[in-house]
Design a protein around this motif. Structure first.
Motif, PDB file in Angstrom:
ATOM      1  N   GLU A  75       0.860  -1.192   0.000  1.00  0.00           N
ATOM      2  CA  GLU A  75       0.000   0.000   0.000  1.00  0.00           C
ATOM      3  C   GLU A  75       0.896   1.242   0.000  1.00  0.00           C
ATOM      4  OE1 GLU A  75      -3.093  -0.190  -0.435  1.00  0.00           O
ATOM      5  OE2 GLU A  75      -3.585  -2.252   0.095  1.00  0.00           O
TER       6      GLU A  75
ATOM      7  N   LYS B   3      -5.494  -2.816   2.417  1.00  0.00           N
ATOM      8  CA  LYS B   3      -6.934  -2.649   2.203  1.00  0.00           C
ATOM      9  C   LYS B   3      -7.673  -3.978   2.262  1.00  0.00           C
ATOM     10  CE  LYS B   3      -6.849   1.673  -0.429  1.00  0.00           C
ATOM     11  NZ  LYS B   3      -7.219   2.350  -1.698  1.00  0.00           N
TER      12      LYS B   3
ATOM     13  N   ALA C 130      -7.221   1.274   9.371  1.00  0.00           N
ATOM     14  CA  ALA C 130      -6.224   1.160   8.300  1.00  0.00           C
ATOM     15  C   ALA C 130      -4.818   1.077   8.871  1.00  0.00           C
ATOM     16  CB  ALA C 130      -6.349   2.336   7.342  1.00  0.00           C
TER      17      ALA C 130
ATOM     18  N   PRO D 194      -8.380   5.022   6.717  1.00  0.00           N
ATOM     19  CA  PRO D 194      -7.800   4.870   5.378  1.00  0.00           C
ATOM     20  C   PRO D 194      -7.378   6.200   4.764  1.00  0.00           C
ATOM     21  CG  PRO D 194      -9.769   3.524   5.588  1.00  0.00           C
ATOM     22  CD  PRO D 194      -9.713   4.382   6.819  1.00  0.00           C
TER      23      PRO D 194
END
Length: 671
Positions: free
Chosen positions: A69, A582, A591, A609
């Motif tokens: 990510e 995710k 997150a 997030p």
């Protein structure tokens, strides 16, 4: 700080008797005297080092389970898990509004993007530059205050080293310097260098706010940009990595280990991320594409659905990717079966499942129970020898092996993992590892056999790491093969400290409907981590003080949504995997967790997030983070309390011994 070469021996200050001198290695002292040739230089270095010990401990930053990510990863590095905002608050308090603080933080995170937006807004840029450069200087000065001037100077970008040093060390409140100070800023703006100075100041602030970064495993798999994360880390000023199971399997793939290569490809196909290999690493997947279309042309491959992310995946590729997904999965199961057969000492016979299938009946028998298979189309499996690769599969996997070995960028990234990584690390009284220390049900260390030798606890970690390094670097073919096979074993074995589960139920999740067969029971370690005696046992095993130390752990996502806490055993163990990926966020409800450790103590943050860079720049927003743990130390930590401090103290003792040798005539001073 000058790096003083450590020599043996040392004594209490002021001792000059013969016993003290005779206890010191004279040869080592003479070597040290080449760096410090007389009383003056030696005394100066002692003063320098002794004063460094009193500086505040620098801030450490802990992240885990990044899983590719890259946008959120890059942002968390930029904001220091809230450390930048705290520094802005500390510097400006109520002098700036919340909106102004947000804008300043956004400028530090994304200086180029933020300046472009301001320029487009039509604001008078010269006035804006004056205000922002002055604010950045104040933050930079605050952030640099816990370091020596020498360390600050070394960290400054060459193009602006002189300018920034003058700006952050100057005294604007003194009339004699005010005009000089202002003239520097005015000239920078007049000659068109303000944007570059703002970028340089922003980078320096980020550099000073976080002194050292710890990645507690799993940079790879699931997310779209592990290669981008690796590029970011390779430019980071100070970092160590504790290998996770997903890192280890990529390390194995880079050695050319076939089962690891197949696993990496299967994961990439499953999460719709084959472009990581094709575009990110330049690995040619055309042979796999052709093989999959030819072998599974009329197969809908329904068991091989993709875990792609809405809006981030081209659905026109879905059917082709499913076929590639199935093709490489079957090859993986075959390669793993051969490994298990070749290594009975691995104790993984229960994972031999292809030979338990009856394709005519469409069933498989596991532990005496017959189950219906959800897929029976296996044109490359020979029932007489189900683990044998077909000729076309052999050709394909060999083509892929050559591509992985010859991929310069992958090799560069894996070499970085080896240079900066390990299976565990002890650092400033903290024990860092990704998965677990394997335990038996009774809470004792599990004994594990590796090539005829038995290991447990720290010895297991050390033996495994030695083999994993041999898997990449060994010259001897037999030793290299042992290490390569253990890279795969470390990825998947129930006895692996970075896996920590009883099995990896990949086959069952693809082909069997019974959810009970999908379960992957955790190692007993996870039942014992709230037990003080267990934590004491582990810390003692790794040579740490049970009163001062704690364990920083990753790997198992903490289900915050269900009320689970990442803080175990009263804060003595902290799990910082909270769903950075995710793929895990629906399960965890957040997150990710990140941890910072500064001179005042620990702060554990839970993050929401990250939306996008564009959104952050346009709105001045940040990841919303809740600080869920604050552990203040009784006394503010200084450099003297750190591992670096211990090394400095040893260097001081050696220098004092050299000083004594000069003063007593044992060693003659030089000009």
């Amino acid at each position: 700080m000058t790096q003083t070469k450590k020599v043996s021996g040392g004594h209490l200050p002021g001792r000059t008797d013969e016993n003290a001198r005779s206890a010191i290695d004279e040869k080592s002292l003479r070597i040290l005297s080449n760096q410090f040739p007389n009383v003056s230089t030696t005394a100066t270095e002692i003063i320098n080092l002794q004063s460094i010990l009193s500086l505040p401990k620098a801030t450490e930053h802990f992240l885990s389970d990044i899983h590719g990510e890259y946008e959120q990863f890059a942002h968390v590095l930029k904001n220091g898990s809230g450390a930048v905002k705290r520094k802005i608050d500390e510097e400006f308090g109520n002098l700036l509004s919340e909106r102004e603080k947000k804008e300043l933080a956004s400028l530090i995170y994304y200086p180029e993007e933020r300046m472009r937006l301001i320029c487009e807004s039509g604001e008078n840029m010269d006035d804006w530059y004056v205000v922002m450069i002055n604010r950045l200087i104040n933050v930079c000065k605050n952030a640099a205050s816990k370091y020596t001037r020498s360390k600050v100077r070394k960290a400054l970008p060459p193009d602006f080293a002189y300018v920034i040093e003058e700006l952050i060390t100057g005294r604007r409140d003194i009339s004699n310097q005010e005009a000089y100070y202002n003239e520097i800023i005015d000239t920078v703006i007049r000659i068109g260098k303000a944007p570059e100075l703002i970028i340089a100041l922003s980078e320096v602030i980020s550099r000073f706010i976080i002194d050292h970064l710890h990645i507690v495993g799993d940079l790879y798999d699931r997310g779209p940009g592990p290669h981008i994360c690796m590029d970011i880390l390779m430019k980071y000023h100070s970092v160590d990595i504790q290998w996770g199971n997903h890192d280890v399997v990529w390390m194995g793939a880079a050695t050319g280990h076939l089962a690891c290569i197949a696993t990496v490809l299967r994961f990439s196909a499953r999460y719709g991320n084959l472009d990581i290999l094709e575009d990110g690493y330049g690995i040619n997947l055309l042979p796999l594409f052709k093989f999959a279309l030819e072998t599974y042309r009329d197969d809908p491959c329904e068991c091989f659905s993709l875990h792609y992310r809405e809006g981030e995946y081209d659905l026109t590729n879905a059917m082709t990717d499913r076929k590639m997904h199935k093709a490489i999965s079957v090859i993986q199961f075959k390669l793993e079966g051969r490994l298990i057969q070749d290594h009975p000492e691995f104790g993984m016979e229960d994972r031999l499942l292809l030979d338990k299938m009856d394709l005519e009946k469409g069933t498989i028998t596991i532990d005496g129970v017959e189950y219906r298979l959800l897929d029976t189309n296996f044109p490359t499996i020979d029932p007489r020898d189900p683990y044998a690769l077909s000729d076309k599969e052999k050709k394909l996997i060999e083509q892929l092996r050559r591509a992985f070995i010859k991929c310069d960028k992958l090799q560069e990234h894996v070499q970085f993992l080896y240079r900066n990584g390990s299976l565990y690390k002890t650092y400033n009284n903290n024990l860092l590892y990704h998965g677990c220390v394997p335990l038996d049900e009774d809470g004792s260390f599990r004994e594990v056999e590796l090539y005829g030798q038995k290991y447990k606890g720290k010895a297991l970690y050390d033996a495994l790491e030695q083999y994993l390094r041999k898997g990449y670097y060994a010259i001897d073919p037999a030793e290299k093969k042992k290490g390569m096979d253990l890279l795969w074993y470390t990825w998947i074995s129930r006895n692996s400290p970075v896996f920590g589960k009883d099995k990896m139920a990949t086959f069952e999740r693809y082909f069997l409907e019974d959810k009970k067969l999908h379960e992957e029971p955790k190692n007993p370690y996870y039942k014992w981590i709230n037990n003080n005696d267990t934590i004491d046992m582990i810390l003692t095993e790794f040579g740490l003080d049970i009163k001062e130390s704690r364990i920083i752990n990753g790997h198992i996502p903490v289900e915050s949504r269900k009320g689970e806490s990442p803080v175990k055993c009263g804060g003595r163990l902290i799990i910082i995997d909270g769903g950075f990926s995710k793929a895990y966020q629906p399960k965890t409800g957040i997150a990710g967790y990140t941890l910072t450790y500064n001179s005042y103590g620990f702060l554990l943050a839970a993050h929401e997030p990250f939306k996008s860079v564009e959104y952050a720049v346009e709105t001045g927003s940040d990841i919303h983070s809740d600080t869920i743990l604050v552990q203040h130390v009784k006394k503010r930590k200084t450099v003297a309390d750190t591992d670096i401090g211990k090394s400095i103290k040893e260097n001081i003792r050696d220098l004092e011994a050299l000083l004594d040798a000069y003063r007593t005539g044992l060693i003659v001073e030089r000009a």
